[in-house]
Structures are given as structure tokens and as C-alpha cells.
Enzyme design. Sequence first.
Site, PDB file in Angstrom:
ATOM      1  CE  LYS A 184      -3.584  -2.638   2.034  1.00 19.90           C
ATOM      2  NZ  LYS A 184      -4.907  -2.585   2.912  1.00 19.90           N
TER       3      LYS A 184
ATOM      4  CD  GLU B 258      -6.543  -0.060   1.079  1.00 25.68           C
ATOM      5  OE1 GLU B 258      -5.418  -0.119   0.342  1.00 25.68           O
ATOM      6  OE2 GLU B 258      -6.958  -0.842   2.070  1.00 25.68           O
TER       7      GLU B 258
HETATM    8  P1  13P Z   1      -4.561  -6.217   5.940  1.00 23.67           P
HETATM    9  O1  13P Z   1      -3.818  -7.558   5.565  1.00 23.67           O
HETATM   10  O2  13P Z   1      -3.790  -4.968   6.195  1.00 23.67           O
HETATM   11  O3  13P Z   1      -5.796  -6.491   6.305  1.00 23.67           O
HETATM   12  O4  13P Z   1      -5.027  -5.989   4.087  1.00 23.67           O
HETATM   13  C1  13P Z   1      -5.316  -6.477   3.379  1.00 23.67           C
HETATM   14  C2  13P Z   1      -5.240  -6.017   1.776  1.00 23.67           C
HETATM   15  O5  13P Z   1      -5.937  -5.003   1.792  1.00 23.67           O
HETATM   16  C3  13P Z   1      -4.116  -6.534   0.983  1.00 23.67           C
HETATM   17  O6  13P Z   1      -4.491  -6.097  -0.400  1.00 23.67           O
END
Ligand code: 13P
Length: 250
Positions: free
Chosen positions: A11, A96
Amino acid sequence: MGKYIIAGNWKMNKLPSQTHDFVKEIAKVTEGARCEVVCCTPYVCLSEAVKAAEGTHVKIGAENLHFEDSGAYTGEVSADMLVDMGVDYVIIGHSERRQYFAETDCTVNAKTKKALAKGLIPIVCVGESLAEREAGVTMEIIGIQVKKAFADISAADAEKVVIAYEPIWAIGTGKTATSEQADEVCGGIRAMLAGIYDQGVADKVTIQYGGSMNAKNAAELLSMKDIDGGLIGGASLKSADFATIVSSVK
Ligand code: 13P
């Protein structure tokens, strides 16, 4: 079923200056992995990530791409640019991006087709919101997302796509889907693919689970019949946790 792939989605985390050492570290702690290991990084980290992964088993992915080849799209990045850098994977349609950046099933389809045409492996994300789950329409929502993502994609290309089932309510919340809930939807996705194409194609597609997968719950999730890997957010930023997840693939 499909080939096992554990992919980290960094991310908007880590700096270009931190990337080389971190990818080297990931390569070290996941050596001998029984699955494909992928780090998907911010665009600005990709160059360092690719350099660090060279000569190791780790593959590098981007977190997005644009569906046009080139042109007046200020701030965007094309598939050709990613290929030119040595990138192998690209995440498409993460929730997202759907939520904050107006990504739609239509752009997801266009981006998936472009990635395939250029030889990138798309990791297509699908998932329902908490309201949708509580309304009992999870499979309908996932069905629309999957059907639209695969529109006009041949069977030969469909086999190369990775699908990540990421229930929105489980992302970054610490609230993991139970292994039964996750496997039920992943199995449903495989059945949809068998309907669109055939069982042979459906069995070759890697279907990952994503959403608060961590060092503690990975083994159980990854032991489920239709879960062929994971797309990991938070836990992919800590090499020891990520390594534990990778080693949970049996
Ligand atoms: P998390 O593992 O932080 O919940 O995020 C999952 C995710 O969106 C992976 O693309």
C-alpha cells in the site's frame, strides 16, 4: 487448485530508500518457499525492488496501472512502463482504489485486459462490504465483480489471472473472515469461473484470500480447499510475519 501465491501489498508504506534492504530481507527469510512470493510496492519503490529481487525467487508487483498504452494521462503509469522496469505482477481493483479513486468494474476489466496483453499477471481484487454481507448479497456482489472483470477475456488468458477475495470489512481491521467464510466465497468464485469458462480453467486460477491475514491465522486459512494463497497488507511490512505466512503454505 491454482498455484500458491503469497503476495504482499505494501500500500502507501515504505520509502524508496528502505526498499532494497527490505526486499533482500524478504528474499532471505522466505528462501525455500513452497509458493510464489511477491512484493507489490508503490510505483516509486519498484526500481529498487526489482534490483533487489534480481537473482532471487521473489517477484515484484505494482499496486495499479493505467489501461491506456500512453498519452496525456498526467500522473498515470502504463503497463509498458511496468514491463520495462522488470515488474511481473500488478494489483487491480483493490477496494481502496474502488473506494477512494473511483475504480469501477469497467476500469478493472480494461486494466486486466491491458495487463494480460502486456504479459503482466493481474491480481484482481473483489470483495463485499459489511452492509452487503449483512444483507445476504455477498455472492451476488462478488458475482457481478467477477463477471465484469473477466468480460471479453479468453479462457487462455483467464487461466493467468489471480483473484484476491478481500472482504472489505476484514481489511486492516484485524477482523479476519473465518476460514469457512473465506473458503465458501473462494469456492463460489471458482464455480463462477467454471460457469463462464469450464472446470479446467477454474481449477488453474489462483484464488487468494486477503483481509487481516497474519502469522497466526494464515495456516488455517491456507489449508482450506479453495484458498490458493494470500494478499497481505499490514503483515507484509514485517519480514518475520510475512515469512511465517509464506511458510504456512503446505
Ligand atoms: P490487511 O492485511 O492489512 O488487512 O490488508 C489486506 C489487503 O488489503 C491486501 O491487499
